[in-house]
Design a protein around this motif. Structure first.
Motif, short mmCIF file in Angstrom:
data_model
loop_
_atom_site.label_atom_id
_atom_site.label_comp_id
_atom_site.label_asym_id
_atom_site.label_seq_id
_atom_site.Cartn_x
_atom_site.Cartn_y
_atom_site.Cartn_z
N ALA A 15 0.84 -1.20 0.00
CA ALA A 15 0.00 0.00 0.00
C ALA A 15 0.87 1.25 0.00
O ALA A 15 2.08 1.19 0.21
CB ALA A 15 -0.93 0.01 1.21
N ARG A 64 0.80 5.36 1.54
CA ARG A 64 0.19 6.36 2.42
C ARG A 64 0.65 7.73 1.98
O ARG A 64 1.85 7.95 1.75
CB ARG A 64 0.61 6.10 3.85
CG ARG A 64 0.15 7.19 4.84
CD ARG A 64 -0.75 6.60 5.84
NE ARG A 64 -1.01 7.47 6.96
CZ ARG A 64 -2.24 7.76 7.37
NH1 ARG A 64 -3.28 7.24 6.75
NH2 ARG A 64 -2.44 8.52 8.42
N THR A 82 -4.70 13.03 5.07
CA THR A 82 -3.99 11.82 4.66
C THR A 82 -4.85 11.04 3.68
O THR A 82 -6.07 11.20 3.64
CB THR A 82 -3.66 10.91 5.86
OG1 THR A 82 -4.89 10.51 6.49
CG2 THR A 82 -2.78 11.63 6.87
N GLU A 83 -4.22 10.19 2.90
CA GLU A 83 -4.94 9.28 1.99
C GLU A 83 -4.11 8.02 1.82
O GLU A 83 -2.92 7.98 2.18
CB GLU A 83 -5.21 9.93 0.64
CG GLU A 83 -6.66 10.32 0.41
CD GLU A 83 -7.65 9.20 0.66
OE1 GLU A 83 -7.28 8.02 0.56
OE2 GLU A 83 -8.80 9.51 0.98
N SER A 84 -4.73 6.99 1.25
CA SER A 84 -4.04 5.72 0.98
C SER A 84 -4.58 5.08 -0.28
O SER A 84 -5.73 5.30 -0.67
CB SER A 84 -4.22 4.74 2.16
OG SER A 84 -3.54 5.17 3.30
N THR A 94 3.90 1.33 2.46
CA THR A 94 3.56 0.59 3.67
C THR A 94 3.16 -0.84 3.34
O THR A 94 2.99 -1.19 2.17
CB THR A 94 2.41 1.27 4.43
OG1 THR A 94 1.24 1.28 3.59
CG2 THR A 94 2.76 2.70 4.79
N VAL A 146 -3.00 -0.97 3.77
CA VAL A 146 -3.72 0.29 3.64
C VAL A 146 -4.18 0.78 5.01
O VAL A 146 -4.69 0.01 5.82
CB VAL A 146 -4.95 0.12 2.72
CG1 VAL A 146 -5.90 1.31 2.84
CG2 VAL A 146 -4.51 -0.05 1.27
N LYS A 147 -3.97 2.06 5.25
CA LYS A 147 -4.51 2.71 6.44
C LYS A 147 -5.54 3.74 5.98
O LYS A 147 -5.22 4.58 5.14
CB LYS A 147 -3.41 3.39 7.25
CG LYS A 147 -3.92 4.06 8.50
CD LYS A 147 -2.79 4.69 9.31
CE LYS A 147 -3.33 5.37 10.57
NZ LYS A 147 -2.24 5.99 11.37
N GLY A 200 -7.72 6.92 5.19
CA GLY A 200 -7.35 8.33 5.18
C GLY A 200 -8.30 9.17 6.01
O GLY A 200 -9.20 8.67 6.70
#
Length: 259
Positions: free
Chosen positions: A163, A165, A174-176, A228, A231-232, A234
């Motif tokens: 992913a 980030r 933030t976005e992913s 990363t 996915v985290k 956003g």
């Protein structure tokens, strides 16, 4: 924006899901959701206004927004079909002298790019509709920049990566994306929009542009790309919007695809 929305029934900068904006200055506090929704409701008045009245209002708002310390004036309808959103009360300005884009995380060759270095790389231009999760669309919008995949290849993504980030110099957004999504040919680190260098209001000097997804994925004021493992969610996704934000196939919407 940073990018667009207002509520899961619609959905972003700000990124930006709509396009957002912020006033000059240092990092500010996040704008309250209740204020955000109320301001969007006011924005609806501009949609029903007669064209001459709306044009006059847009001219007024363009000047007023630069003097509004809250950044809320920018949420009202403005020229070109875009609405400007920011999740902070102010966003610092960056230019060719002080802008840097970092690429780090699970890579073999972390790096930092100046604006001049990004402009010197091969550029890709595409013209597609911009679709905000709140409902507005700007057809046939040109974007130009470096394919995100080119920056990832230059950094040498490691095998365990899955992913990306994204962080922004507004200090909050933030976005992913998954690695597969990030490598699509229609995902850009954009330097130009509507055949002009990206201005501050539209997330300049550099923003993310994810053509097939709702506009909140296209993070404004891009400052960091971190590879990363997973996915985290956003900024807006932590507040209820879909992580995989395909236009017409997410967020409960059936808009026509943009690609």
């Amino acid at each position: 924006m940073n990018s667009e929305p207002s509520g899961p029934s619609e959905a972003s900068k700000p990124s930006e899901p709509p396009d957002e904006r912020g006033a000059p200055g240092e990092r500010g506090a996040p704008v309250g959701r209740r204020i955000f929704l109320g301001t969007l409701a006011l924005g609806a008045l501009g949609v029903v206004a007669a064209p001459p009245l709306q044009r006059g209002m847009e001219a007024f708002l363009a000047g007023a927004a630069d003097k509004d310390p809250t950044g809320l004036t920018g949420l009202l309808p403005n020229g070109g079909g875009f609405r400007y959103y920011s999740v902070t009360s102010s966003v610092p300005h960056k230019n060719a002298t002080n802008y840097r884009l970092t690429v780090d995380g699970l890579v073999d060759r972390p790096g930092s790019y100046t604006l001049a270095q990004l402009r010197a790389m091969p550029q890709t231009r595409m013209v597609k509709d911009v679709q905000c999760v709140t409902g507005w669309r700007v057809p046939g919008t040109p974007f130009e920049g470096v394919r995100l995949s080119a920056l990832l290849d230059a950094a040498g993504v490691r095998a365990e990566a899955g992913a990306i980030r994204f962080t922004c110099f507004d200090g909050a957004y933030t976005e992913s994306l998954t690695l597969a999504q990030a490598r699509r040919a229609d995902v850009l680190v954009a330097l130009r929009m509507q055949d002009k260098d990206l201005g501050h209001d539209h997330g300049g000097p550099v923003r993310l542009y994810v053509a097939p997804m709702y506009f909140y994925k296209s993070a404004k004021w891009l400052s960091g790309i971190t590879v990363t493992e997973k996915v985290k969610p956003g900024y807006w996704e932590e507040r209820g919007y879909d992580v995989d934000a395909w236009v017409g196939r997410s967020n409960g919407r059936d808009d026509e695809p943009t690609s």
